[in-house]
Scaffold this motif. Sequence first.
Motif, PDB file in Angstrom:
ATOM      1  N   LYS A  14      44.906 -68.596 -16.628  1.00  0.00           N
ATOM      2  CA  LYS A  14      44.998 -69.695 -17.591  1.00  0.00           C
ATOM      3  C   LYS A  14      43.631 -69.942 -18.213  1.00  0.00           C
ATOM      4  O   LYS A  14      42.619 -70.001 -17.507  1.00  0.00           O
ATOM      5  CB  LYS A  14      45.450 -70.970 -16.893  1.00  0.00           C
ATOM      6  N   ILE A  15      43.635 -70.084 -19.548  1.00  0.00           N
ATOM      7  CA  ILE A  15      42.423 -70.408 -20.289  1.00  0.00           C
ATOM      8  C   ILE A  15      42.623 -71.816 -20.835  1.00  0.00           C
ATOM      9  O   ILE A  15      43.574 -72.045 -21.593  1.00  0.00           O
ATOM     10  CB  ILE A  15      42.228 -69.443 -21.474  1.00  0.00           C
ATOM     11  N   ASP A  16      41.759 -72.746 -20.418  1.00  0.00           N
ATOM     12  CA  ASP A  16      41.895 -74.124 -20.872  1.00  0.00           C
ATOM     13  C   ASP A  16      43.349 -74.576 -20.717  1.00  0.00           C
ATOM     14  O   ASP A  16      43.934 -75.173 -21.627  1.00  0.00           O
ATOM     15  CB  ASP A  16      41.448 -74.216 -22.341  1.00  0.00           C
ATOM     16  N   ASN A  17      43.904 -74.247 -19.546  1.00  0.00           N
ATOM     17  CA  ASN A  17      45.263 -74.661 -19.171  1.00  0.00           C
ATOM     18  C   ASN A  17      46.398 -73.947 -19.897  1.00  0.00           C
ATOM     19  O   ASN A  17      47.547 -74.334 -19.757  1.00  0.00           O
ATOM     20  CB  ASN A  17      45.439 -76.160 -19.325  1.00  0.00           C
ATOM     21  N   GLN A  18      46.073 -72.929 -20.691  1.00  0.00           N
ATOM     22  CA  GLN A  18      47.123 -72.167 -21.375  1.00  0.00           C
ATOM     23  C   GLN A  18      47.197 -70.771 -20.792  1.00  0.00           C
ATOM     24  O   GLN A  18      46.173 -70.143 -20.562  1.00  0.00           O
ATOM     25  CB  GLN A  18      46.802 -72.037 -22.859  1.00  0.00           C
ATOM     26  N   SER A  19      48.401 -70.328 -20.576  1.00  0.00           N
ATOM     27  CA  SER A  19      48.602 -69.004 -20.024  1.00  0.00           C
ATOM     28  C   SER A  19      48.852 -68.015 -21.160  1.00  0.00           C
ATOM     29  O   SER A  19      49.656 -68.286 -22.044  1.00  0.00           O
ATOM     30  CB  SER A  19      49.796 -69.068 -19.083  1.00  0.00           C
ATOM     31  N   TYR A  20      48.142 -66.877 -21.159  1.00  0.00           N
ATOM     32  CA  TYR A  20      48.350 -65.885 -22.224  1.00  0.00           C
ATOM     33  C   TYR A  20      49.821 -65.482 -22.327  1.00  0.00           C
ATOM     34  O   TYR A  20      50.337 -65.254 -23.413  1.00  0.00           O
ATOM     35  CB  TYR A  20      47.523 -64.617 -21.953  1.00  0.00           C
ATOM     36  N   VAL A  62      40.078 -61.666 -18.628  1.00  0.00           N
ATOM     37  CA  VAL A  62      39.774 -63.074 -18.935  1.00  0.00           C
ATOM     38  C   VAL A  62      39.889 -63.309 -20.440  1.00  0.00           C
ATOM     39  O   VAL A  62      40.420 -64.329 -20.892  1.00  0.00           O
ATOM     40  CB  VAL A  62      38.355 -63.467 -18.445  1.00  0.00           C
ATOM     41  N   GLY A  63      39.417 -62.344 -21.232  1.00  0.00           N
ATOM     42  CA  GLY A  63      39.409 -62.514 -22.680  1.00  0.00           C
ATOM     43  C   GLY A  63      40.720 -62.164 -23.358  1.00  0.00           C
ATOM     44  O   GLY A  63      40.826 -62.229 -24.583  1.00  0.00           O
ATOM     45  N   GLY A  64      41.720 -61.783 -22.575  1.00  0.00           N
ATOM     46  CA  GLY A  64      43.023 -61.480 -23.159  1.00  0.00           C
ATOM     47  C   GLY A  64      43.079 -60.145 -23.882  1.00  0.00           C
ATOM     48  O   GLY A  64      44.021 -59.876 -24.618  1.00  0.00           O
ATOM     49  N   ASN A 102      39.170 -68.773 -31.783  1.00  0.00           N
ATOM     50  CA  ASN A 102      38.588 -70.116 -31.790  1.00  0.00           C
ATOM     51  C   ASN A 102      37.896 -70.509 -30.499  1.00  0.00           C
ATOM     52  O   ASN A 102      37.030 -71.363 -30.496  1.00  0.00           O
ATOM     53  CB  ASN A 102      39.664 -71.145 -32.121  1.00  0.00           C
ATOM     54  N   LYS A 103      38.279 -69.901 -29.392  1.00  0.00           N
ATOM     55  CA  LYS A 103      37.733 -70.386 -28.117  1.00  0.00           C
ATOM     56  C   LYS A 103      36.848 -69.396 -27.399  1.00  0.00           C
ATOM     57  O   LYS A 103      36.082 -69.776 -26.524  1.00  0.00           O
ATOM     58  CB  LYS A 103      38.892 -70.740 -27.177  1.00  0.00           C
ATOM     59  N   SER A 127      50.253 -64.036 -32.190  1.00  0.00           N
ATOM     60  CA  SER A 127      49.364 -64.711 -33.144  1.00  0.00           C
ATOM     61  C   SER A 127      48.689 -65.926 -32.492  1.00  0.00           C
ATOM     62  O   SER A 127      47.545 -66.245 -32.809  1.00  0.00           O
ATOM     63  CB  SER A 127      50.118 -65.107 -34.413  1.00  0.00           C
ATOM     64  N   GLN A 128      49.381 -66.582 -31.555  1.00  0.00           N
ATOM     65  CA  GLN A 128      48.725 -67.680 -30.831  1.00  0.00           C
ATOM     66  C   GLN A 128      47.578 -67.149 -29.965  1.00  0.00           C
ATOM     67  O   GLN A 128      46.537 -67.792 -29.841  1.00  0.00           O
ATOM     68  CB  GLN A 128      49.742 -68.410 -29.943  1.00  0.00           C
ATOM     69  N   ARG A 129      47.810 -65.978 -29.374  1.00  0.00           N
ATOM     70  CA  ARG A 129      46.741 -65.350 -28.565  1.00  0.00           C
ATOM     71  C   ARG A 129      45.537 -65.013 -29.436  1.00  0.00           C
ATOM     72  O   ARG A 129      44.395 -65.254 -29.069  1.00  0.00           O
ATOM     73  CB  ARG A 129      47.264 -64.057 -27.908  1.00  0.00           C
TER      74      ARG A 129
END
Length: 224
Positions: free
Chosen positions: A65-71, A53-55, A85-86, A77-79
Motif C-alpha cells: 500500500k502506498i499512502d493507504n492505496q493498494s496498486y 514499491v514504485g509500482g 504525482n506521488k 491510469s490511476q496507477r
Amino acid sequence: MVAIMMKHVTKTYGHDLSKVQALQDIDFQADFGQLIGVVGPSGSGKSTFLEIVGGLLTPTSGTIKIDNQSYQDLSASQRENLRLNKIGFVLQAYNLVPYLTISEQFELVKHVKKTANMTANEFQQVIQRLQIDPLLDKYPETLSGGQQQRAAIARALFANPQIILADEPTAALDTKRAFEVMEIFRDLAHSTKKTIIVVTHDTRLEKYVDQLYNINDGKMEFVQ
Ligand SMILES: Nc1ncnc2c1ncn2[C@@H]1O[C@H](COP(=O)(O)OP(=O)(O)OP(=O)(O)O)[C@@H](O)[C@H]1O
Ligand SMILES: [Mg+2]
C-alpha cells in the motif's frame, strides 16, 4: 503517517529451472518524514524491491500500500497518476533524455507535471548544493557519470514527489558528493515530510538514515 506498507511480499522471476526467488516474504513499513536505507550486496534484490514499491513491477504474492492505496485496486491510469504525482525515481541507469540539455530535462518535467513542482527558490538551492549550475546547457552524453547522476537526482527532486525511490544514487559520486546527496535527502525528508528510500551496497551511507534495513538473498531484516 504511514507512507508505504508491504506485507509478505515475494517476487519470483522465470520458470522451472531458471526460476529466481528475488524477494522472500518481505515486511516493510515507511512513514512520511523518514529517510530509509536498504543495504545489501549485488543481486540481493534491492532494485526488485524498489521497483515493486514504485509500482513498476508487480509482486508474485503479498500486499503493498502506498499512502493507504493498494496498486491492485487501481486501474492502469490511476496507477500512472499515482506514480506521476506521488513518486519520484532515481534509477540505477540515469534515464536522462539524450537529446535534451540538463535545463531542458527540467522543462520536460514541467511539461508532463504542470503543478506542485519545487518553487524556483527551492530548486535553486538544490541546483547549488548538487553543483549543477555549470551543467545546465550541456547534453547528458557530454557529462561524466557523476554529473549525470547529480542531474538525475535534481530532476527527481524538482518534481517534488512525496515519495522518492533512489537506486544506488551515489554509485558514481566521490565520497564528498555522495555524503552531500545523503544530507540533501535527509533535509528534504525531514523538512518537507517526504519518504525517501535509498537502496545501496554502500554501508558508508548508513549513518545518514533514520531507519536501516539489510537485504540478503531476497530476505529483508530491520536493523534499526
Ligand atoms: N528480469 C529479471 N529476470 C530474471 N532474473 C532477474 C531479473 N531481474 C533481476 N533478476 C535476479 O533477481 C535477483 C535480484 O536482482 P536485483 O536486480 O533486484 O538485485 P540488486 O540488489 O539490485 O543488485 P545490484 O546491486 O547488482 O543492482 C538477482 O539474482 C537477479 O539475477
Ligand atoms: Mg540493482
